[in-house]
Design a protein around this motif. Structure first.
Motif, short mmCIF file in Angstrom:
data_model
loop_
_atom_site.label_atom_id
_atom_site.label_comp_id
_atom_site.label_asym_id
_atom_site.label_seq_id
_atom_site.Cartn_x
_atom_site.Cartn_y
_atom_site.Cartn_z
N ASP A 148 -5.99 -8.52 -2.58
CA ASP A 148 -7.22 -7.77 -2.65
C ASP A 148 -8.13 -8.59 -3.51
OD1 ASP A 148 -6.44 -5.99 -0.91
OD2 ASP A 148 -6.60 -4.09 -2.40
N TYR A 237 -4.41 -6.61 3.59
CA TYR A 237 -5.75 -6.39 2.38
C TYR A 237 -6.00 -4.77 2.67
CZ TYR A 237 -5.95 -11.33 2.85
OH TYR A 237 -5.49 -12.83 2.91
N SER A 238 -6.46 -4.23 1.61
CA SER A 238 -6.67 -2.94 1.60
C SER A 238 -8.35 -2.59 2.13
CB SER A 238 -6.62 -2.22 0.03
OG SER A 238 -7.94 -2.81 -0.42
N ASP A 239 -8.26 -1.29 2.54
CA ASP A 239 -9.88 -0.88 3.31
C ASP A 239 -11.00 -1.15 2.01
OD1 ASP A 239 -8.60 -0.44 5.69
OD2 ASP A 239 -8.53 1.69 5.13
N GLU A 240 -10.57 -0.89 0.77
CA GLU A 240 -11.28 -0.70 -0.44
C GLU A 240 -11.85 -2.36 -0.55
OE1 GLU A 240 -9.16 2.72 -0.56
OE2 GLU A 240 -8.42 0.64 -0.49
#
Length: 345
Positions: A148, A237-240
């Motif tokens: 991230d 990868y994270s949504d954030e």
């Protein structure tokens, strides 16, 4: 043994490629090669390259019989490369002195990926528009647990392919053809899965020639759909992290849509092709109306807004005045009075 291959893709840039080659060739050493893939140019590009090959026999030139698009040509270039690493090079931007040596030094750490910073200049390289694209200086390193952080740090600079130096085996292990037609095959490759080791170098090793992109007529499609799609579909990868790069689709942002319209990138054709069949909710009448707003008055208004915000030499204002088909005598007069001397479209 070839350690680094500088892989350039070109098409009909005879007027620019010589200056780019002049910035690269003197920096080469025996373990660094330069190859050029020509996507079926119809101008004098072959003759320009031939002149350079007489002085630099190590320059390898591959002329394609048909054009397969910029993504396919970069993939071909990596396939032709002999180096362990490939630096994906545009055909109209310039390397800073010492750039190749600096990248070569970073490659001694054996990363899968190196990204470098760049400054942005006008199309004649007379004006500095942006001194650096990264928000930090120095060198940052990323490992398996830093996906991230890497995405957030790398997102902005990755929109410029010339920042990318990738291990050839890393590239070849990815599904490149899946990203053909996106204009950002390198982004698809990088975000297909996080690199196990990466370096981002916050040093300006390149100068970008702004306002000269061959995909400019398709900028709405590219920035409103192709680029967000690559971000949203990234794996590992994270949504954030994705939202940090792309909080919402550009076509849901009224300011961006006004900008697209003032630049001549959005109109009735783009609405019909990309938006008319989507679920737009309350945005539908706004986007439909925006496609019909007269371009020249909107261009004047947008130019005034840039002047009022003192963004004269921001890339956005430069592109607005120089590249928009709606640029007119009134908006150019405003730009000249504000100090934007290169105000002709």
């Amino acid at each position: 043994m070839t350690r680094l291959s500088i892989c350039m893709v070109t098409r009909n840039r005879a007027g620019f490629i010589g200056e780019t080659l002049d910035s690269i060739l003197p920096q080469l050493t025996p373990d660094i090669e330069l190859l050029v893939v020509d996507g079926a140019s119809t101008d004098s590009t072959p003759e320009v390259i031939a002149r350079y090959q007489r002085n630099y026999p190590a320059l390898r030139y591959y002329r394609e019989e048909t054009n397969s698009g910029i993504d396919g040509d970069y993939d071909k270039a990596v396939g032709y490369a002999r180096g362990d690493y490939c630096w994906l090079m545009p055909d109209d931007d310039l390397l800073k002195p010492g750039a190749v040596a600096r990248v070569f030094e970073l490659l001694s750490e054996e990363p899968e990926l190196v990204l470098v910073d760049a400054e942005v200049r006008d199309v004649k390289f007379e004006r500095l528009l942006v001194p650096r694209r990264l928000s930090f200086s120095g060198v940052r390193r990323y490992g398996p647990g830093d996906a991230d952080r890497f995405m957030v740090d790398a997102g902005e600079i990755l929109s410029f392919i010339g920042c990318t130096v990738v291990r050839r085996s890393f590239w070849e292990a990815r599904d490149r053809k899946r990203h053909y037609g996106s204009f950002f095959v390198h982004v698809g490759v990088v975000f297909e899965a996080p690199p196990r080791s990466a370096i981002i170098c916050g040093e300006t090793l390149m100068s970008i020639r702004y306002g000269n992109s061959m995909w400019t007529p398709r900028r709405f499609e590219i920035w409103a759909f192709s680029w967000p799609k690559l971000i949203y579909e990234a794996r590992g990868y994270s949504d954030e992290a994705k939202r940090a790069l792309m909080p919402r689709p550009p076509w849901r942002d009224l300011k961006q849509m006004i900008s697209f319209r003032a630049r001549g990138a959005y109109g009735r054709r783009e609405y019909r092709q990309f938006l008319s069949k989507r679920r737009l909710g309350a945005m539908r009448p706004i986007l439909s109306l925006m496609a019909l707003v007269p371009g020249k008055p909107l261009h004047i208004l947008a130019t005034l807004l840039f002047v009022m915000r003192r963004q004269i030499w921001a890339p956005g204002s430069y592109e607005l005045v120089r590249c928009s088909p709606y640029s007119n005598a009134a908006s150019r007069w405003i730009a000249r009075k504000a100090g934007l001397v290169d105000a002709s479209p």
